[in-house]
Design an enzyme around this catalytic site. Structure first.
Site, short mmCIF file in Angstrom:
data_model
loop_
_atom_site.label_atom_id
_atom_site.label_comp_id
_atom_site.label_asym_id
_atom_site.label_seq_id
_atom_site.Cartn_x
_atom_site.Cartn_y
_atom_site.Cartn_z
N ILE A 32 4.21 7.03 -3.49
CA ILE A 32 5.60 7.50 -3.49
C ILE A 32 6.24 7.18 -4.84
O ILE A 32 7.14 7.85 -5.30
CB ILE A 32 6.37 6.86 -2.30
CG1 ILE A 32 7.65 7.62 -1.99
CG2 ILE A 32 6.62 5.38 -2.53
CD1 ILE A 32 8.26 7.24 -0.64
N SER A 72 3.19 -3.76 2.28
CA SER A 72 2.04 -4.66 2.19
C SER A 72 2.32 -6.12 2.51
O SER A 72 1.44 -6.97 2.33
CB SER A 72 1.43 -4.55 0.79
OG SER A 72 2.34 -5.06 -0.15
N SER A 108 -5.91 -5.87 7.12
CA SER A 108 -5.53 -7.13 6.45
C SER A 108 -5.98 -8.34 7.26
O SER A 108 -6.13 -8.26 8.49
CB SER A 108 -4.01 -7.16 6.31
OG SER A 108 -3.56 -8.46 5.98
N ASN A 109 -6.14 -9.45 6.58
CA ASN A 109 -6.42 -10.72 7.26
C ASN A 109 -5.27 -11.07 8.21
O ASN A 109 -5.45 -11.88 9.12
CB ASN A 109 -6.66 -11.83 6.23
CG ASN A 109 -5.42 -12.25 5.47
OD1 ASN A 109 -4.77 -13.23 5.84
ND2 ASN A 109 -5.04 -11.54 4.42
N HIS A 110 -4.09 -10.45 8.03
CA HIS A 110 -2.96 -10.76 8.91
C HIS A 110 -3.08 -10.07 10.27
O HIS A 110 -2.29 -10.37 11.17
CB HIS A 110 -1.64 -10.43 8.21
CG HIS A 110 -1.45 -11.31 7.00
ND1 HIS A 110 -1.14 -12.65 7.13
CD2 HIS A 110 -1.61 -11.07 5.68
CE1 HIS A 110 -1.09 -13.19 5.92
NE2 HIS A 110 -1.37 -12.26 5.02
N TYR A 133 3.85 -6.85 10.41
CA TYR A 133 2.89 -6.28 9.45
C TYR A 133 1.46 -6.37 10.00
O TYR A 133 0.71 -5.38 9.98
CB TYR A 133 3.04 -7.04 8.14
CG TYR A 133 1.95 -6.81 7.14
CD1 TYR A 133 1.81 -5.58 6.51
CD2 TYR A 133 1.04 -7.83 6.81
CE1 TYR A 133 0.80 -5.37 5.58
CE2 TYR A 133 0.05 -7.62 5.88
CZ TYR A 133 -0.08 -6.39 5.27
OH TYR A 133 -1.08 -6.18 4.36
C1 15L Z 1 -1.95 -9.15 2.66
O1 15L Z 1 -2.24 -8.44 3.58
C2 15L Z 1 -0.97 -8.72 1.62
O2 15L Z 1 -0.99 -7.33 1.42
C3 15L Z 1 -1.16 -9.43 0.31
O3 15L Z 1 -0.02 -9.20 -0.47
C4 15L Z 1 -1.39 -10.93 0.49
O4 15L Z 1 -0.21 -11.49 0.95
C5 15L Z 1 -2.55 -11.15 1.43
O5 15L Z 1 -2.39 -10.45 2.63
C6 15L Z 1 -2.81 -12.63 1.75
O6 15L Z 1 -2.89 -13.00 2.91
O7 15L Z 1 -3.00 -13.38 0.82
#
Ligand code: 15L
Length: 296
Positions: A32, A72, A108-110, A133
């Site tokens: 974007i 992100s 993501s790890n999250h 997220y």
């Molecule tokens: C993520 O998913 C993020 O996009 C990145 O900015 C970091 O914060 C990363 O995780 C993290 O856990 O280090």
């Protein structure tokens, strides 16, 4: 040469990937935001992932997609909904309608951030998101599973840790991935002919890893880097963190409203005052004293 679409190409991870994949693929870069300084072999395809018409346009005629686009870090629900839920749906649906089979999804790890740090997890564990997220990333994985099973798409979900040149803190000694290892993982996701639906961890070969990444290795990923070479300097400058963050793999995301890096939070949140919970009952008004009735 294959044409690869990268969404979210103007971001940090996109910029690393552009550099690492230069000359290996024709890169169509979408974001974007404007893409700065196109290199040889790159073309720009601006687009808003929340608009289906944009996604139908940018996904046309590519061989594979790396979907990095979206919000992100932790953010307000309306932003997560627009960019990561609606945007992710548009991307998969547009790819499907345009006959693009291979999608690499930047999870993501999250998505698994509420696992404790003493646990080692593999690609088969249930998601345990640590934030809105993280929930959006678990959603994206499940959407990928649907498009793989129902429409025969080939979906490679990468639960990415932290893509940086060097791990910035102790937590990232466990989930760091160097830009060149990330490019190696992405190449596996593009080139392996036997991808149906896969979940892998986007991490280097870290000594302190929380992940059993055998699924990625089975598919051909051979990471070359290990965060351990930075451990001494990282630990020397590390300050004690919040005990809740220290306990879980997701770090600050497990409790912070605005995520691990407040400077990257959505503008509205930076100045936002905490709202009163809306379902709390208003305090009862003091009752007027009842006047004794006069005797007739
Ligand atoms: C993520 O998913 C993020 O996009 C990145 O900015 C970091 O914060 C990363 O995780 C993290 O856990 O280090």
């Amino acid at each position: 040469m294959k044409t690869l679409l990268i969404t979210g190409a103007a971001g940090d991870v996109g910029s690393h990937l552009r550099r690492e994949l230069a000359g290996k693929y024709d890169l169509r870069l979408s974001d974007i935001k404007p893409i700065k300084a196109l290199a040889a072999g790159e073309t720009s395809a601006p687009g808003d992932i929340a608009k289906m018409s944009d996604m139908l346009r940018v996904t046309k005629g590519v061989d594979a997609i790396v979907h990095l686009g979206g919000f992100s870090v932790e953010g307000p629900w309306d932003m997560i909904l627009r960019a990561n839920i609606v945007g992710c749906y548009n991307l998969f649906e547009a790819a499907c309608r345009n006959g693009v089979k291979r999608v690499l999804f930047a999870s993501s790890n999250h998505a698994t951030g509420f696992y404790k740090r003493e646990q080692k997890i593999d690609h088969r564990v249930l998601p345990k998101p640590d934030s809105r997220y993280g929930v959006s990333k678990a959603f994206g994985e499940q959407l990928g599973s649907l498009y793989a099973d129902k429409y025969g798409m080939e979906v490679f979900c990468m639960r990415i840790g932290n893509v940086t040149v060097a791990p910035p803190d102790k937590r990232r000694l466990s989930n760091w991935i160097s830009p060149r290892d990330f490019a190696r993982l992405v190449s596996v996701g593009i080139e392996n002919p036997n991808i149906g639906f896969e979940i892998v961890y986007g991490v280097s070969d870290n000594k302190r890893s929380w992940y059993d990444n055998s699924n990625a290795h089975r598919l051909g990923y051979q990471p070359q880097d290990d965060a351990e070479r930075y451990a001494e300097e990282v630990l020397a400058r590390e300050k004690p963190g919040d005990p809740r963050a220290e306990m879980y793999q997701g770090g600050n995301f497990v409790f912070a409203e605005i995520g691990g890096d407040p400077s990257r939070a959505a503008p509205q949140l930076k100045s936002a005052k905490p709202k009163k919970p809306s379902n709390r009952k208003a305090p009862a008004k003091p009752k007027k004293p009842v006047k004794p009735k006069k005797k007739k």
